[in-house]
Design an enzyme around this catalytic site. Structure first.
Site, PDB file in Angstrom:
ATOM      1  N   ARG C  58      61.364   8.734  22.439  1.00  0.00           N
ATOM      2  CA  ARG C  58      60.009   8.220  22.641  1.00  0.00           C
ATOM      3  C   ARG C  58      59.922   6.703  22.516  1.00  0.00           C
ATOM      4  O   ARG C  58      59.206   6.074  23.290  1.00  0.00           O
ATOM      5  CB  ARG C  58      59.025   8.904  21.722  1.00  0.00           C
ATOM      6  CG  ARG C  58      59.350   8.920  20.271  1.00  0.00           C
ATOM      7  CD  ARG C  58      58.241   9.631  19.522  1.00  0.00           C
ATOM      8  NE  ARG C  58      58.222  11.046  19.862  1.00  0.00           N
ATOM      9  CZ  ARG C  58      57.137  11.802  19.841  1.00  0.00           C
ATOM     10  NH1 ARG C  58      55.976  11.275  19.488  1.00  0.00           N
ATOM     11  NH2 ARG C  58      57.198  13.065  20.152  1.00  0.00           N
ATOM     12  N   THR C  59      60.631   6.123  21.565  1.00  0.00           N
ATOM     13  CA  THR C  59      60.501   4.671  21.409  1.00  0.00           C
ATOM     14  C   THR C  59      61.082   3.944  22.624  1.00  0.00           C
ATOM     15  O   THR C  59      60.470   3.021  23.164  1.00  0.00           O
ATOM     16  CB  THR C  59      61.193   4.202  20.118  1.00  0.00           C
ATOM     17  OG1 THR C  59      60.651   4.926  19.015  1.00  0.00           O
ATOM     18  CG2 THR C  59      60.970   2.724  19.887  1.00  0.00           C
ATOM     19  N   LYS C  86      79.545  -2.872  14.925  1.00  0.00           N
ATOM     20  CA  LYS C  86      79.940  -3.920  13.977  1.00  0.00           C
ATOM     21  C   LYS C  86      79.157  -5.200  14.203  1.00  0.00           C
ATOM     22  O   LYS C  86      78.811  -5.553  15.312  1.00  0.00           O
ATOM     23  CB  LYS C  86      81.425  -4.240  14.131  1.00  0.00           C
ATOM     24  CG  LYS C  86      82.346  -3.116  13.693  1.00  0.00           C
ATOM     25  CD  LYS C  86      83.779  -3.539  13.986  1.00  0.00           C
ATOM     26  CE  LYS C  86      84.639  -2.354  14.348  1.00  0.00           C
ATOM     27  NZ  LYS C  86      85.720  -2.750  15.258  1.00  0.00           N
ATOM     28  N   ARG C 108      67.317  -1.255  18.603  1.00  0.00           N
ATOM     29  CA  ARG C 108      67.352  -0.259  17.531  1.00  0.00           C
ATOM     30  C   ARG C 108      68.803  -0.155  17.059  1.00  0.00           C
ATOM     31  O   ARG C 108      69.712  -0.025  17.878  1.00  0.00           O
ATOM     32  CB  ARG C 108      66.869   1.096  18.021  1.00  0.00           C
ATOM     33  CG  ARG C 108      67.146   2.217  17.014  1.00  0.00           C
ATOM     34  CD  ARG C 108      66.436   3.495  17.331  1.00  0.00           C
ATOM     35  NE  ARG C 108      65.011   3.361  17.071  1.00  0.00           N
ATOM     36  CZ  ARG C 108      64.150   4.387  17.062  1.00  0.00           C
ATOM     37  NH1 ARG C 108      64.597   5.611  17.314  1.00  0.00           N
ATOM     38  NH2 ARG C 108      62.880   4.198  16.822  1.00  0.00           N
ATOM     39  N   HIS C 136      60.233  -0.403  11.109  1.00  0.00           N
ATOM     40  CA  HIS C 136      59.983   0.039  12.480  1.00  0.00           C
ATOM     41  C   HIS C 136      58.600  -0.518  12.805  1.00  0.00           C
ATOM     42  O   HIS C 136      57.619   0.207  12.877  1.00  0.00           O
ATOM     43  CB  HIS C 136      60.004   1.568  12.531  1.00  0.00           C
ATOM     44  CG  HIS C 136      59.945   2.157  13.920  1.00  0.00           C
ATOM     45  ND1 HIS C 136      59.838   1.404  15.053  1.00  0.00           N
ATOM     46  CD2 HIS C 136      59.998   3.452  14.346  1.00  0.00           C
ATOM     47  CE1 HIS C 136      59.807   2.195  16.115  1.00  0.00           C
ATOM     48  NE2 HIS C 136      59.907   3.436  15.709  1.00  0.00           N
TER      49      HIS C 136
END
Lengths: 308, 308, 308
Positions: C58-59, C86, C108, C136
């Site tokens: 959804r995001t 990393k 994200r 968030h």
């Protein structure tokens, strides 16, 4: 003379005039890229499909953004499954993409010659985004573009290419393209990974990195594919770095205004030190922007006069 | 009469008038597709989400390009993980997509009836891009479009469908759609894979491929799903090819101007010989283009008068 | 005063004025979203790259559609492979994306602070779409937007947050944002998952769900991450539901006009009953639409005056 190529398959088969027209067009595209508003209508109504049979981050994204900046309809198809990697199916897949209206098919494939085979079977323009161990012409073009931006001409420049030449499609495209523009090319790397037949192309195969980069105007450092080491083709990463890595001491052998280039992503501390990758000679980030500009130029030239 | 459907879930529930309006609209869309500039403003400001719970190359790409050619905002969501394949979550997922502004949700799902369930729970238009073993209506529509392009009318044509009818949503959509337009349908395939209940729909179940394709105007060859064989439902690929494959000898039984169709991708040499797939009767590549046109038509018809 | 932030990294570092300007802008964007034609030219010529190192439906879709509704060039890069997770490579990756012309990088990443680190190294605007257990912020903003839509002001409201606070970046962003706007926040959940240091932020840590939601104006129910249970941090799902789940009995303790919110996707019958999730107090689906509006607002504000 107008650019008349149907496809961009490799720099081996592109003549000097075409290369120069691409690079001149890319200069205009770079100007657009630097604007606050990057949208142009050049590919309005055109359709680009990126067909990637190997993982890729930067090349796929670069083509996708280039397409979108020019208002094309762009779509991606990715597959790393071996079941789709067979020759016959590849042609059927590409003919399907053609018949969905793709004006350009951008293809990366693990098999050398895949793009050439596709190009013979579709009316869509085909851009080779890397075929096996053969060529990666858009990388070669963006490298040459980057050199031309800083140096007045490619003719007569000494360009050193360092690393695993044997497996590198980046090296091969650069060798073809830079030779055509009159550069003097030296190569160095692990002796197991230096293809002897390159001697015939006019390239100088050097016994050491030091010899290759002495008085160089440009050094192209190749990415070390770590998985090669497991196959016994390379010494340890530490030894590789010591013998072939680009560091401050080796850099001092090159010309004062040497350009350092790398196709990315870099393995910091292995084939190149962070100091050099981030230093004043480094063109590595400019190469990224130039890659988008070169791809915009190719998409434009290939679709400009196309009639279906 | 105006097209008033909210969704396209299957050809079983679409009446003849609606089918004809879709096909007539697709004809206009195909004209657009053949232009040098394929961009149209028909879906400007509309949003299409492709939600695929099964792998797909051509159907997803066909919808994506159809959307983009018409200036829609198009996005893809793919998932083959079984955790998202449960009914309840599917509805929540689709309501989420609806509330993000999707005007159309295109859904492929391994569960028969998935699209129907979704359609009852969202205001967005829903297009079934394949639901389990039930229907694949856009494939059925593009097949009928292809037949209508070459033949003056579907009424009275003999259409043979060859292969694994039981598992084929393509076969099911074609049977529903072609029956409504008056075609006479014959089917043939491995006897374990011929659903006896089809007899009730007016379809003629034949004992051999030869019988099914004799004097046929159209032959639709289904793709053999090789994994069925491992489940014991099929003979060996070689036997399949010998008993059910379309080859020159069998083709000679059909009408002189027979059309050969296949939903793709084809297994060359198994269900169809290369000679026929690439031959003069083959409509296989035209089907691909027609698929984009049909999907453009559906997206247009479903969003044309929609008010949120 | 004009919005001058380069990035949106968290609500902890955003002041009240900025939050209000974002929310006011989002109100205009929501109006656009509700139109029959959702296309706006606000991001014409701008480029947005969604870089997701964690799975997201959804995001990512919300950002992608927000970008496309505003005519941006949008592209996705996803990777859940640990090799790209990393720190050093992340910066190189983001500098590459920047140099391809990205005006905004939406990221994200499983590592707390990843977005902040990237933001320091690129000129592109960076939006944190979730960083580890930290924040968030776009979820926090859309939650606050949703509250403001129904309640005259956030000041003085009692907002209960129920669930696994410790691992929740949604909780953290809401706590920072709602505190700044004057809400009184209570939290409840398994005692092993209530971070004691939150006491210092003015949040009231409650011994039971009942205490937390008594007379609440808003209840934010967090999604239960089922994998936490396997690590011994949670009782069984059944016990969780009995002790912490929101049901009709507990809901009766809150204000008559309480708003029920959840970041989605919901686990029906675990942290919330279906009756409440689909009931008259539920804002869950409105949150989804508001999320698109908030992201449109952020993309607009961050690119409005940007000069490269």
């Amino acid at each position: 003379m107008a650019f008349m190529q149907k496809d961009i398959l490799g720099l081996r088969t592109l003549n000097q005039e075409d290369i120069l027209e691409i690079l001149d067009t890319a200069k205009l595209m770079k100007y657009i890229l630097e604007q606050n508003n990057k949208k142009t209508p050049h590919l309005q109504g055109k359709s680009i499909v990126n067909l990637f049979y190997e993982n890729s981050t930067r090349t796929r994204l670069s083509f996708e953004l280039a397409s979108k900046y020019m208002s094309a309809s762009a779509a991606n198809l990715s597959s790393t499954s071996s079941s789709v990697a067979k020759g016959e199916n590849l042609i059927d897949t590409c003919r399907t993409i053609e018949r969905m209206g793709a004006d350009v098919i951008v293809i990366r494939h693990p098999m050398s010659g895949a793009a050439h085979m596709v190009a013979r079977h579709v009316k869509s323009a085909v851009i080779n985004a890397g075929d096996g161990m053969n060529e990666h012409p858009t990388q070669g073009l963006l490298d040459i573009f980057t050199i031309r931006e800083s140096k007045s001409a490619v003719q007569g420049l000494k360009v050193a290419i360092i690393g695993d030449i044997y497996h590198s499609r980046v090296a091969r495209s650069n060798i073809w393209g830079l030779s055509k523009l009159g550069a003097k090319i030296t190569i160095a790397g692990p002796s197991t990974l230096l293809p002897p037949e390159l001697g015939k192309t006019g390239v100088t195969i050097c016994g050491s990195v030091e010899e290759a980069i002495e008085d160089a105007d440009v050094i192209i450092v190749l990415r070390l594919q770590k998985e090669r080491q497991q196959k016994g083709l390379l010494p340890s990463l530490r030894e590789y770095s010591q013998i072939f890595g680009l560091n401050k001491e080796r850099l001092a052998l090159a010309k004062k205004d040497v350009l350092i280039m790398h196709p990315g992503p870099i393995n910091r501390g292995i084939e190149i030190t962070s100091e050099i990758a981030d230093g004043i000679h480094s063109q590595i980030e400019d190469q990224v922007t130039n890659g988008v500009a070169v791809r915009m130029a190719l998409l434009y030239l290939l679709t400009r006069q196309r009639r279906k």
